[in-house]
Each structure stands twice: as structure tokens, then as C-alpha cells.
Write a protein that holds these residues in place. Structure first.
Motif, PDB file in Angstrom:
ATOM      1  N   SER A 239       0.536  -1.183   0.077  1.00  0.00           N
ATOM      2  CA  SER A 239      -0.067  -0.017  -0.147  1.00  0.00           C
ATOM      3  C   SER A 239       0.806   0.907   0.294  1.00  0.00           C
ATOM      4  CB  SER A 239      -0.758   0.608   1.465  1.00  0.00           C
ATOM      5  OG  SER A 239      -1.904  -1.040   1.315  1.00  0.00           O
TER       6      SER A 239
ATOM      7  N   CYS B 203       7.281   3.699  -3.290  1.00  0.00           N
ATOM      8  CA  CYS B 203       6.699   3.983  -4.139  1.00  0.00           C
ATOM      9  C   CYS B 203       6.819   5.521  -4.428  1.00  0.00           C
ATOM     10  CB  CYS B 203       4.750   4.054  -3.789  1.00  0.00           C
ATOM     11  SG  CYS B 203       4.884   5.302  -2.221  1.00  0.00           S
TER      12      CYS B 203
ATOM     13  N   MET C  96      -3.455   8.796 -11.954  1.00  0.00           N
ATOM     14  CA  MET C  96      -4.714   9.025 -11.326  1.00  0.00           C
ATOM     15  C   MET C  96      -5.343   9.303 -12.428  1.00  0.00           C
ATOM     16  SD  MET C  96      -3.407   7.247  -8.723  1.00  0.00           S
ATOM     17  CE  MET C  96      -5.191   7.444  -8.417  1.00  0.00           C
TER      18      MET C  96
ATOM     19  N   ASN D  50      -7.440   7.643  -0.967  1.00  0.00           N
ATOM     20  CA  ASN D  50      -5.646   8.241  -1.775  1.00  0.00           C
ATOM     21  C   ASN D  50      -5.044   7.178  -1.382  1.00  0.00           C
ATOM     22  OD1 ASN D  50      -7.177  11.135  -1.882  1.00  0.00           O
ATOM     23  ND2 ASN D  50      -4.935  12.118  -0.798  1.00  0.00           N
ATOM     24  N   THR D  51      -5.461   6.036  -1.629  1.00  0.00           N
ATOM     25  CA  THR D  51      -4.249   4.608  -1.832  1.00  0.00           C
ATOM     26  C   THR D  51      -3.707   4.464  -2.396  1.00  0.00           C
ATOM     27  OG1 THR D  51      -4.918   4.809   0.761  1.00  0.00           O
ATOM     28  CG2 THR D  51      -3.924   3.028  -0.300  1.00  0.00           C
ATOM     29  N   VAL D  52      -2.951   3.893  -3.369  1.00  0.00           N
ATOM     30  CA  VAL D  52      -2.206   2.787  -4.800  1.00  0.00           C
ATOM     31  C   VAL D  52      -1.951   2.023  -3.659  1.00  0.00           C
ATOM     32  CG1 VAL D  52      -0.636   2.984  -6.177  1.00  0.00           C
ATOM     33  CG2 VAL D  52      -1.399   4.673  -5.756  1.00  0.00           C
ATOM     34  N   TYR D  53      -2.310   0.883  -4.626  1.00  0.00           N
ATOM     35  CA  TYR D  53      -1.697  -1.076  -4.388  1.00  0.00           C
ATOM     36  C   TYR D  53      -1.209  -1.803  -5.252  1.00  0.00           C
ATOM     37  CZ  TYR D  53      -5.697   0.226  -0.266  1.00  0.00           C
ATOM     38  OH  TYR D  53      -6.884   0.911  -0.154  1.00  0.00           O
TER      39      TYR D  53
ATOM     40  N   ARG E  49      -2.418   2.754 -16.589  1.00  0.00           N
ATOM     41  CA  ARG E  49      -1.226   1.725 -15.744  1.00  0.00           C
ATOM     42  C   ARG E  49      -0.072   1.121 -16.542  1.00  0.00           C
ATOM     43  NH1 ARG E  49      -6.175   1.399 -14.315  1.00  0.00           N
ATOM     44  NH2 ARG E  49      -6.870   0.708 -11.903  1.00  0.00           N
TER      45      ARG E  49
ATOM     46  N   SER F 100      -3.736  -0.572  -8.706  1.00  0.00           N
ATOM     47  CA  SER F 100      -4.820  -0.591  -8.317  1.00  0.00           C
ATOM     48  C   SER F 100      -5.337   0.811  -7.162  1.00  0.00           C
ATOM     49  CB  SER F 100      -5.884  -1.569  -7.881  1.00  0.00           C
ATOM     50  OG  SER F 100      -5.465  -1.815  -6.489  1.00  0.00           O
ATOM     51  N   SER F 101      -5.565   1.620  -7.095  1.00  0.00           N
ATOM     52  CA  SER F 101      -6.276   3.317  -6.921  1.00  0.00           C
ATOM     53  C   SER F 101      -7.755   3.016  -5.430  1.00  0.00           C
ATOM     54  CB  SER F 101      -6.001   3.417  -7.417  1.00  0.00           C
ATOM     55  OG  SER F 101      -6.914   4.546  -8.641  1.00  0.00           O
ATOM     56  N   ASP F 102      -7.564   3.465  -4.172  1.00  0.00           N
ATOM     57  CA  ASP F 102      -8.499   3.613  -4.013  1.00  0.00           C
ATOM     58  C   ASP F 102      -8.948   4.980  -3.480  1.00  0.00           C
ATOM     59  OD1 ASP F 102     -10.605   3.811  -2.114  1.00  0.00           O
ATOM     60  OD2 ASP F 102     -10.004   2.889  -0.771  1.00  0.00           O
ATOM     61  N   ASN F 103      -9.562   6.178  -4.401  1.00  0.00           N
ATOM     62  CA  ASN F 103      -9.500   7.502  -4.627  1.00  0.00           C
ATOM     63  C   ASN F 103      -9.713   7.897  -3.828  1.00  0.00           C
ATOM     64  OD1 ASN F 103      -8.460   6.944  -7.338  1.00  0.00           O
ATOM     65  ND2 ASN F 103      -9.476   8.572  -8.505  1.00  0.00           N
TER      66      ASN F 103
END
Length: 123
Positions: free
Chosen positions: A21, A96, A53, A77-80, A58, A71-74
Motif C-alpha cells: 500500500s 512508491c 490517477m 488516497n491510496t495506491v496498491y 497503468r 490499483s487505487s482507492d481514490n
């Protein structure tokens, strides 16, 4: 100022999985490219994967394509980085990074870096 916090590293056996993460704070998430890089002792840091973003584009280095997924969870504010079918050669410190115009092939083009997280894959 953008701040990044990487986490999720650990030790796994060959064929195992880990999920890294990267929590991003300090600026609008949508304006950046977020990249994952890795480095082993004595070697240069290399790009692993990146996500733009604004449009979700990708990119993966050939050695991880088909095994790793970014992937991301906007909302968070987290990229996995989901890493599957891990190999010993994936062992490295993973970082990162964020930049509005970061180039995958050039670590010097990325302005903001998180601390590394160690991934160790043993056979």
C-alpha cells in the motif's frame, strides 16, 4: 508537499502473494502519477508499475506483467500493488513515488518518494 507512506512488505515463499500500500497525502491525488519501484543492494532502482490517477492508465515492467496489479482507492488516497506468484528475483526494497510528470524509465524524474518496504521471497 506530497508525502507517501509505503507499507505491506514482508517475507513469503515462492509462489506467495503480498499486497503493498502507498498512502498519499498533501496534495490533490488526481494530479499525479504514482509509481512503484524496487531496489536491491548494489543495483539501481527500477520501475515496477505506475498508474496515472487522472485517467487510470497503468504500466508494468515486463518481468512483473501478469503477476502484479496496480490499483487505487481514490477515497483513501491510496495506491496498491498486488503481487502474486512471487519469485526470488522479486526480493527487493519497494518504494512508491509520485510526480505530475514522472517517467517510468527515469527515477530522477520523480519528485516525491516514500520510505521503502522490504519484500523477501524465499525458495
Amino acid at each position: 508537499e506530497v508525502q507517501l507512506q509505503a507499507s505491506g512488505g514482508g517475507s513469503v515463499q515462492v509462489g506467495g502473494s503480498l499486497k503493498l500500500s502507498c498512502a498519499v497525502s498533501g496534495h490533490s491525488f488526481d494530479e499525479y502519477i504514482i509509481g512503484w519501484f524496487r531496489q536491491t543492494p548494489g543495483n539501481e532502482r527500477e520501475g515496477v508499475s505506475s498508474i496515472t490517477m487522472s485517467d487510470g492508465n497503468r504500466y508494468y515492467v515486463a518481468s512483473v506483467s501478469g503477476r502484479f496489479t496496480i490499483s487505487s482507492d481514490n477515497a483513501k488516497n491510496t495506491v496498491y500493488l498486488d503481487m502474486n506468484s512471487l519469485k526470488p528475483e522479486d526480493t527487493a526494497v519497494y518504494y512508491c513515488a509520485a510526480d505530475a510528470r514522472g517517467k517510468f524509465s527515469s527515477t530522477s524524474s520523480w519528485n516525491y518518494w516514500g520510505q521503502g518496504t522490504q519484500v523477501t521471497v524465499s525458495s
